[in-house]
Scaffold this active site. Structure first.
Site, mmCIF file in Angstrom:
data_model
loop_
_atom_site.group_PDB
_atom_site.id
_atom_site.type_symbol
_atom_site.label_atom_id
_atom_site.label_comp_id
_atom_site.label_asym_id
_atom_site.label_seq_id
_atom_site.Cartn_x
_atom_site.Cartn_y
_atom_site.Cartn_z
ATOM 1 N N ASP A 63 0.891 -1.160 0.000
ATOM 2 C CA ASP A 63 0.000 0.000 0.000
ATOM 3 C C ASP A 63 0.931 1.212 0.000
ATOM 4 O OD1 ASP A 63 -1.500 2.201 0.753
ATOM 5 O OD2 ASP A 63 -2.711 1.095 2.206
ATOM 6 N N TYR A 160 -9.112 15.521 -5.815
ATOM 7 C CA TYR A 160 -8.231 14.777 -6.740
ATOM 8 C C TYR A 160 -7.392 15.768 -7.554
ATOM 9 C CZ TYR A 160 -6.977 11.958 -10.878
ATOM 10 O OH TYR A 160 -6.305 11.338 -11.902
ATOM 11 N N LYS A 164 -3.309 16.226 -7.813
ATOM 12 C CA LYS A 164 -2.529 16.144 -9.051
ATOM 13 C C LYS A 164 -1.782 17.452 -9.324
ATOM 14 C CE LYS A 164 -3.300 11.859 -10.257
ATOM 15 N NZ LYS A 164 -2.204 10.875 -10.343
#
Ligand code: NAP
Length: 248
Positions: A63, A160, A164
């Site tokens: 992970d 998100y 990014k």
């Protein structure tokens, strides 16, 4: 790609979508590829499917948001394969998380811990391993997104996009650090538009999204191969790739 034959690559998020396709292309080009994912069994299936190819796949469970698991994965690479030449930071998630109702702080944390902290942990381990073992012509590739360069009209996915945007800064920051250290390790950000994978399904997202123009995972894997096969003095810093007809 001849110069990468027999060399070692780590690809995070190798169990699905873009990561699985990158593993496939690297192995077809003769690389020894370590596929990291939580669903190790899916990487093992991929390894079996690719067993007749020029290179080889190893599945390692990790992970990327877990520091101990990342450290132990890279320790395994060092002890088993000795060196590392290429890292593809591909593992990433999105989730529908409205910013105006902070009901899901753990989900935002999960996005940043995977897309930003996970990428940074793997980068740190990879650069250290390259330096310790005298690999000065390695390559670090971040699978970024068009969402890392502009604000997309997907309501609920701005956390998100923020993660990014962080990847865009981390790409340039790493390039500058390596340059200051007079290293020849190259750094590339590949920023796709919409690609048909499991990412929106995992996010419980819009089932109609793929009615929009989209790419296939192999299109992105081909971009990774393009960046790798450039001569050692050529650094593709940013590669943005969109399907024809994508509006944003
Ligand atoms: N699909 C698109 O439209 C698109 C567009 C631009 C950029 N991207 C980027 O492309 C990358 C790959 O996405 P995808 O579309 O291929 O998604 P996907 O089909 O959902 O695959 C995501 C991969 O990431 C892995 N992953 C997720 N969390 C992880 C964790 N904590 N530790 C280790 N592995 C983890 C998953 O493996 P396990 O669940 O087995 O751990 C899986 O292999 C992401 O960085 C994404 O942001 C995608």
């Amino acid at each position: 790609m001849e110069r990468w034959e027999g060399k070692v690559a780590v690809v995070s998020g190798a169990s699905a979508g873009i990561g699985a396709s990158i593993v496939e292309e690297l192995v077809k080009h003769g690389m020894i590829v370590v596929g990291l994912a939580r669903r190790k069994e899916r990487v093992e299936e991929l390894a079996n499917k690719l067993s007749g190819e020029k290179g080889k796949v190893y599945a390692v469970k990790a992970d990327v948001s877990n520091e101990e698991e990342v450290k132990s994965a890279f320790k395994w690479v060092r002890e088993t394969l000795g060196k590392l030449h290429v890292l593809v930071n591909n593992a990433g998630i999105t989730r529908n998380v409205p910013l105006s109702q902070m009901e899901k702080p753990d989900v935002i944390r999960q996005i940043f811990e995977t897309n930003v902290i996970g990428l940074s942990l793997c980068t740190g381990e990879a650069v250290c391993l390259m330096k310790e073992t005298g690999v000065d012509d390695g390559h670090i590739i971040h699978i970024n997104s068009v969402a890392g360069h502009s604000i997309l009209p997907y309501s609920g996915h701005h956390a998100y996009g923020a993660s990014k945007h962080a990847v865009t800064v981390l790409t340039e920051g790493l390039r500058r650090e390596l340059m200051e250290a007079k290293s020849s390790i190259r750094v590339t950000s590949v920023s796709p538009g919409l690609v048909k994978t499991e990412i929106f399904e995992a996010a419980g997202g819009d089932p109609n999204i793929y009615q929009n123009p989209h790419l296939q995972p192999k299109d992105i894997a081909d971009c990774v191969i393009f960046a790798l096969q450039c001569p050692p003095n050529v650094q593709i810093h940013e590669l943005t790739v969109k399907p024809i007809g994508e509006g944003c």
